[in-house]
Design an enzyme around this catalytic site. Structure first.
Site, mmCIF file in Angstrom:
data_model
loop_
_atom_site.group_PDB
_atom_site.id
_atom_site.type_symbol
_atom_site.label_atom_id
_atom_site.label_comp_id
_atom_site.label_asym_id
_atom_site.label_seq_id
_atom_site.Cartn_x
_atom_site.Cartn_y
_atom_site.Cartn_z
ATOM 1 N N LYS A 278 7.741 -4.774 1.337
ATOM 2 C CA LYS A 278 9.114 -4.820 0.831
ATOM 3 C C LYS A 278 9.724 -6.169 1.206
ATOM 4 O O LYS A 278 9.704 -6.567 2.364
ATOM 5 C CB LYS A 278 9.945 -3.687 1.439
ATOM 6 N N ARG A 353 3.921 9.966 -1.624
ATOM 7 C CA ARG A 353 3.135 11.005 -2.297
ATOM 8 C C ARG A 353 1.753 11.143 -1.672
ATOM 9 O O ARG A 353 1.157 12.218 -1.684
ATOM 10 C CB ARG A 353 3.039 10.686 -3.791
#
Length: 519
Positions: A278, A353
């Site tokens: 990020k 996920r």
């Protein structure tokens, strides 16, 4: 864990001298009880804001001579809901603390009278308690530094009214709020204080001497064998104090089991993005990427306090930090999950996920042997959910969950209990999106772009989880359908969408409690 005691009081007169402030949450200032009407009218003559914002007034008839008036604003428009009462009470809590009150008395003298339990404002009085408790909560680090007294409020009285649901007890309200408190603590705490094993330690303390069994799995070989996708995300964290773990919480009621709730929570204690780092300041606030696991733990804490009959609850919390380093997993890797499905990594920043996938696969296998099972994943998963739904939770169900009424139960409970959600049906395009592209893989975890700019960016992760966990064998048309709802709280997990500083909302504890812990 829960420091503020809640007590029901029959009337203002019955409160005597036990309280030091009267908090009135009202939708109609023109219909206030005589005890306070004159004070409010006098204040309105000199302050136009009395009717529209929280005010602290001097009132001889109020405990401690403090009257804290919290107007809800209109509640009769099509778009008004019970959050008008929740928000007003939250504002009142801040005013009560600032005014020096320690034992306030809450009163909702003119709550809309519900004709049925399905009316929009059927739980307005309960919402006042939950909003007030939200307002007084202070972060765990602050309480550990200054002491619990930093929150100010020692006891809250709640005046009974005709609008209060007959089946609602002070014990039920306090148990649910204890769960919400756990959820806020776990979500809102900085990444070192709530590193994976410290997250587990907090859970062990929260459930000590309760009917909930806590199991912590942190052995590296065991995690690699039983939770290979999770282990890949945490690969660079093994050998450090940030090593990953899975926390299993189990509640089995006395007597017969009538339904089984099985939940998986995403607990990324700090989301660096991994090798797909990020950048541009987007890492700040990522200590709250554990909000899904926090919310699940909070719901189980409410279960521990209420001890519902007939409801069994099993939860697994995937608690991981995706550290960056020479051992970090990277895009293009193909990793075989617990279910045997081969997963090609599309982007390491789509890690949530992955950490939930093996936990979900495990619970799906177990669900086949349970009574009336339903399965849920809860996660701060995608920026797309926040973009598409704003401050609302996104529910992405399979057909079995829709047909079985499970998603409707959550949607309805969310509306009634100040924890609203919106429906996002899964579609065939979502399943096409995650299908493997070559003979070398079965599923693609994600594309390589931000979810917020990806079409159906919060729906297709449900398709991935559905397929990687083996739920394709339990579709609605199968001999053993399993209802499944994926719950994305990326837009609803903190107040105002401020992931670095905003208070955690403890979602979806209220929705689950309203749906499954009521008689």
């Amino acid at each position: 864990m829960m420091n503020t005691e809640l007590v029901f009081v029959d009337s203002l007169a019955a409160a005597g001298n036990d309280y030091d402030a009267l908090v009135v949450v009202a939708s109609d200032l023109g219909n206030l009880p005589a005890e306070i009407a004159d004070t409010v009218a006098a204040a309105q003559r000199v302050n136009a804001k009395v009717a529209s914002s929280t005010q602290v007034l001097l009132c001889d008839k109020a405990p401690g001579q403090r009257l804290i008036l919290a107007p809800t604003g209109p509640v009769n428009r099509d778009f008004d809901d019970v959050r008008r009462f929740y928000d007003a009470a939250r504002s009142a809590a801040l005013a009560a603390v600032d005014a020096g009150a320690r034992k306030p008395l809450l009163w909702v003298p003119a709550a809309p009278q519900a004709q049925t339990q399905a009316d929009d404002f059927a739980h307005a009085v309960e919402a006042v308690w939950f909003g007030f408790a939200q307002g007084i909560w202070q972060p765990l680090e602050a309480r550990e530094h200054f002491g619990d007294e930093i929150e100010g409020i020692q006891q809250v009285g709640l005046i009974r009214s005709a609008a209060l649901s007959a089946e609602t007890s002070a014990e039920w309200l306090q148990a649910v709020e204890a769960g919400r408190r756990v959820a806020r603590d776990l979500c809102g705490t900085e990444p070192e204080r709530m590193a994976p094993l410290r997250f587990a330690e907090y859970c062990q303390k929260a459930f000590a001497n309760s009917p909930v069994k806590v199991t912590v799995i942190d052995d590296k070989p065991q995690l690699e064998h039983e939770y290979p996708l999770l282990a890949a995300v945490g690969r660079a964290s093994f050998g450090t104090h940030q090593r990953p773990c899975v926390i299993r919480l189990e509640y089995t009621p006395e007597g017969a089991v009538e339904q089984t709730l099985m939940l998986v929570g995403k607990g990324i204690t700090y989301d660096t993005g991994g090798a797909d780092l990020k950048t541009g300041g987007h890492m700040a606030g990522m200590s709250r990427d554990k909000g899904g696991a926090a919310g699940v733990a909070g719901f189980v804490k409410a279960v521990a306090g209420i001890r519902p009959q007939g409801v069994k609850v099993v939860a697994e919390l995937a608690v991981v930090r995706n550290n960056i380093g020479a051992l970090a997993f990277v895009s293009d890797e193909i990793i075989v999950g617990r279910s045997g499905v081969r997963v090609r990594i599309g982007n390491t920043d789509a890690e949530g996920r992955l950490v939930m996938a093996d936990c979900l696969a495990k619970l799906v296998i177990e669900a086949a042997g349970e009574t009336k099972p339903s399965v849920y994943t809860v996660a701060t998963l995608t920026g797309h959910a926040a973009l598409a739904k704003g401050p609302y939770t996104a529910l992405v169900p399979n057909k079995a969950a829709r047909q079985g009424g499970f998603v409707d139960a959550l949607l309805n409970a969310g509306e009634l209990w100040s924890d609203p959600a919106e429906l996002s049906p899964s579609r065939r395009e979502d399943f096409d999106f995650v299908r493997g592209r070559t003979k070398a893989d079965d599923l693609l975890s994600s594309n390589n772009g931000p979810s917020a700019t990806t079409r159906r960016g919060h729906q297709f992760p449900m398709a991935f989880l559905h397929e990687v966990a083996g739920l394709d064998k339990h579709d609605a048309s199968s001999s053993q359908p399993i209802p499944y709802v994926h719950i994305d709280i990326a837009g609803s997990g903190v107040e105002g969408g401020d992931w670095q500083h905003g208070k955690p909302t403890a979602t979806p504890v209220l929705a689950f409690a309203g749906a499954f812990l009521r008689k």
